[in-house]
Write an enzyme that holds these catalytic residues in place. Structure first.
Site: not given
Ligand SMILES: Cc1cc2nc3c(=O)[nH]c(=O)nc-3n(C[C@H](O)[C@H](O)[C@H](O)COP(=O)(O)OP(=O)(O)OC[C@H]3O[C@@H](n4cnc5c(N)ncnc54)[C@H](O)[C@@H]3O)c2cc1C
Ligand SMILES: *[C@@H]1O[C@H](CO)[C@@H](O)[C@H](O)[C@H]1NC(C)=O
Ligand SMILES: *[C@@H]1O[C@H](CO)[C@@H](O)[C@H](O)[C@H]1NC(C)=O
Ligand SMILES: *[C@@H]1O[C@H](CO)[C@@H](O)[C@H](O)[C@H]1NC(C)=O
Ligand SMILES: *[C@@H]1O[C@H](CO)[C@@H](O)[C@H](O)[C@H]1NC(C)=O
Ligand SMILES: *[C@@H]1O[C@H](CO)[C@@H](O)[C@H](O)[C@H]1NC(C)=O
Ligand SMILES: *[C@@H]1O[C@H](CO)[C@@H](O)[C@H](O)[C@H]1NC(C)=O
Length: 583
Positions: A513-515
């Protein structure tokens, strides 16, 4: 429930009453947008009350009248958000996009990977795994930030919400195991992103209570800050009447939970601005909906194009992870990420344990036992039913497991974001193209080597079965025929066959979820985060990153909000003094 568990619940109840005062304060600060008039004026309008948005709004309110618009509700009083043990329930919540009041909006990229974005005051910091670490010096230099101001901005955030991460027996084994596997030196407890193994910080405190970016609003000037929840920005309004000048942002159109439209305008005057902090999906989406982007793309949706800027929605990156699940013969703590192994080969290794995550994992979107495109909603519910149907004995055993991930730190593969509709509440189309660049696959394979080493370390032996147990067969039936080593639930390719290992990387990819990206520095915004081609508009959030900074990004997202806010206050003061001295 056993006695010790009861004691913990009671203790938690006590701790919660202790912080009730803080909650009330926060509640009085944010109000539902339905209470707002249809027209109002501010000096700054911040769109998105997320990780960056709360930091910049609190900062600007020190001297100016600020409006903060957040499409979700507040994080306070929601135990899934506030308690570490609630995390799996939180992410499992609302796998569809249906409930507008859920703090999570699920999305699935065109790659097939299930993902999550925040819809709540505090943004990602209200739904994330809490790990808090600064960017490296090299990253600070590359972004062109001033190191001293960066340091001050980090400290401002940390005084308010960060604590040393807790270190139970499993995380301790992970830390020692990483050192034994050669991820050295042991850097102890540190905020820094430096090679070696470290204990990091967290926004969960020692009692397991989360402190989100919304807590930064406690430091705002109450007189000057208005925080609206369930306020969904529809578009930025521009004044294009002066043909000789660039369009100027003059306000924001937003709707409340009853779907009534409101207009927030910038007061006439010197240097007032709109700041977009809607995150890596929300900010490019809102720019497009407001007429800033590829004119050709906007024409498909009949959106008037103000600035032809094809970089909007480009360079979307999500760091791929590949993970193993390790069932343990010994009890382990419920933990979120506390420790990181920062290798010199482009991977970072982290883990979480206990908390029922193993069998909740599919519902959290992390179903990695099928290739991404096969992870349909139907498949997820089938796997979940299978897991639910296991005997309680087996479930108990499975609960006792750890999850270890290897993250590609700086992937080269990137993708794009496009509109799917003109409805801002619908997710845009996004594709990250995980592992399409061969270098990223090579990096993944190096990560697999570290995972192998880690599993063999003395430190880890107490937390892995040494023989294959039937549990794996239940959890991963389709892997029964595969080659490769099966280590008590941790299916991991044996590395002898590179093609097979490369396939494993692509087939088991999920997200941490580090987009980021979509409004990147230098292409969509200038060094001061001002959007090219228009006036009075900035983007300040993770969408401006070309690379996810620090071991994990949230510290730097909050730092950026503070940093740009402080800079804006200074610049404005100087500019106003100059004007005054001329008058
Ligand atoms: C499940 C999960 C786990 C993670 N774990 C970690 C971790 O352990 N450590 C770490 O460092 N990082 C972690 N991250 C990443 C980190 O949380 C994000 O990178 C960071 O929060 C992004 O901040 P942002 O300000 O760019 O966007 P966000 O924090 O997402 O803020 C955007 C805000 O804008 C709002 N918004 C969007 N559109 C509109 C609109 N039209 N109108 C009004 N409001 C709008 C959203 O509701 C949201 O509140 C995790 C992320 C997730 C999702
Ligand atoms: C737009 O800007 C011009 C000056 O450039 C001003 O005269 C006009 O009133 C503005 N219009 C609106 C709607 O703010
Ligand atoms: C909200 O209003 C818009 C435009 O008026 C309309 O298209 C939409 O259907 C409405 N949505 C709801 C939930 O009422
Ligand atoms: C755009 O406008 C044209 C002509 O008015 C119309 O035919 C078309 O359906 C519209 N497209 C969208 C996506 O609204
Ligand atoms: C795990 O789930 C089971 C069944 O729902 C529940 O009884 C147990 O308390 C959960 N354990 C934890 C640590 O949440
Ligand atoms: C799960 O168990 C129920 C009854 O206990 C049964 O009806 C159902 O078919 C089972 N589902 C699967 C997928 O095995
Ligand atoms: C390596 O794996 C691939 C894919 O599974 C397979 O096609 C190939 O035959 C294997 N090569 C060897 C030498 O085993």
């Amino acid at each position: 429930m056993g006695l010790p568990a009861m004691a913990i619940v009671l203790l938690m109840a006590l701790l919660q009453t202790g912080t009730a005062a803080a909650e009330t304060r926060a509640f009085s600060k944010a109000r539902d947008a339905i209470t707002e008039p249809s027209h109002a004026q501010y000096e700054y309008i911040v769109v998105g009350g997320g990780t960056a948005g709360c930091a910049i709004a609190a900062t600007l309110s020190e001297h100016y009248k600020v409006l903060l618009l957040e499409r979700g509700g507040t994080p306070y009083g929601n135990p899934s958000i506030e308690r570490l043990e609630g995390w799996a329930d939180l992410l499992r919540d609302d796998p569809t996009e249906s409930s507008e009041r859920s703090p999570i909006q699920a999305f699935r990229s065109a790659d097939g990977v299930h993902n999550r974005r925040a819809r709540v005051l505090g943004g990602g910091s209200a739904i994330n795994a809490g790990f808090y670490n600064r960017a490296s010096d090299a990253e600070v230099r590359a972004a062109g930030w001033k190191p001293k101001s960066v340091q001050e901005a980090y400290e401002w955030v940390e005084e308010r919400i960060a604590s040393p991460a807790s270190l139970g027996p499993w995380q301790k084994a992970l830390k020692n195991g990483l050192v034994q596997a050669g991820v050295t030196p042991d850097n102890g407890l540190t905020y820094e992103h430096i090679q070696g193994t470290k204990l990091g910080h967290s926004i969960f405190d020692a009692q397991g209570r989360r402190h989100t970016a919304a807590d930064l609003l406690f430091s705002a000037n109450d007189e000057l800050l208005t925080v609206l929840t369930f306020a969904s920005a529809q578009r930025i309004i521009f004044n294009v009447s002066d043909e000789n000048k660039q369009p100027r942002a003059t306000g924001v159109e937003y709707t409340d939970s009853r779907n009534a439209t409101h207009f927030a305008y910038l007061q006439d005057g010197f240097q007032n601005e709109v700041i977009l902090s809607a995150g890596a999906l929300g900010s490019p989406q809102l720019l497009l909906l407001s007429g800033i982007g590829s004119c050709e793309h906007l024409a498909e949706f009949n959106i008037t194009c103000h600035v032809d800027l094809s970089a909007v929605g480009a360079e979307m990156v999500d760091n791929p992870i590949n993970a193993i699940v390790l069932v343990s013969p010994n009890p382990l703590e419920t933990s979120l990420i506390s420790v990181a192994g920062i290798t010199h080969e482009g991977v970072v290794i982290e883990g979480a344990s206990g908390g029922n995550w193993t069998w909740q994992w599919p519902g959290m979107g992390q179903l990695n036992i099928f290739p991404p495109l096969e992870r349909s909603v139907e498949m997820i519910s089938l796997v979940q039913t299978n897991l639910q149907n296991l005997s309680s004995n087996t479930k108990e055993q499975i609960d006792q497991s750890g999850f270890i991930l290897s993250k590609v730190y700086d992937p080269i593969s990137s993708g794009t974001l496009r509109l799917k509709s003109r409805d801002v509440s619908q997710n845009p189309y996004v594709k990250f193209n995980y592992y399409t660049h061969p270098r990223d696959v090579e990096t993944c394979i190096r990560g697999v080597k570290y995972l192998h080493k880690l599993l063999q370390t003395p430190a880890f032996q107490g937390f892995r079965y040494t023989t294959v147990t039937p549990i794996i067969a239940l959890l991963y039936p389709e892997l029964s025929s595969s080659e490769g080593e099966r280590t008590d639930g941790a299916y991991i390719p044996d590395l002898k066959n590179r093609t097979e290992t490369a396939n494993w990387c692509r087939d088991t990819v999920t997200t941490i979820w580090h987009f980021h990206g979509g409004c990147v520095l230098g292409k969509v915004v200038d060094k001061r985060y001002r959007v090219f081609g228009v006036r009075s508009l900035r983007v300040v959030d993770g969408s401006t990153f070309t690379k996810s900074p620090g071991t994990n990004p949230q510290a730097t997202v909050m730092m950026l909000g503070r940093y740009v806010g402080v800079r804006m206050l200074k610049d404005r003061k100087i500019a106003e003094e100059t004007v005054n001295s001329r008058n």
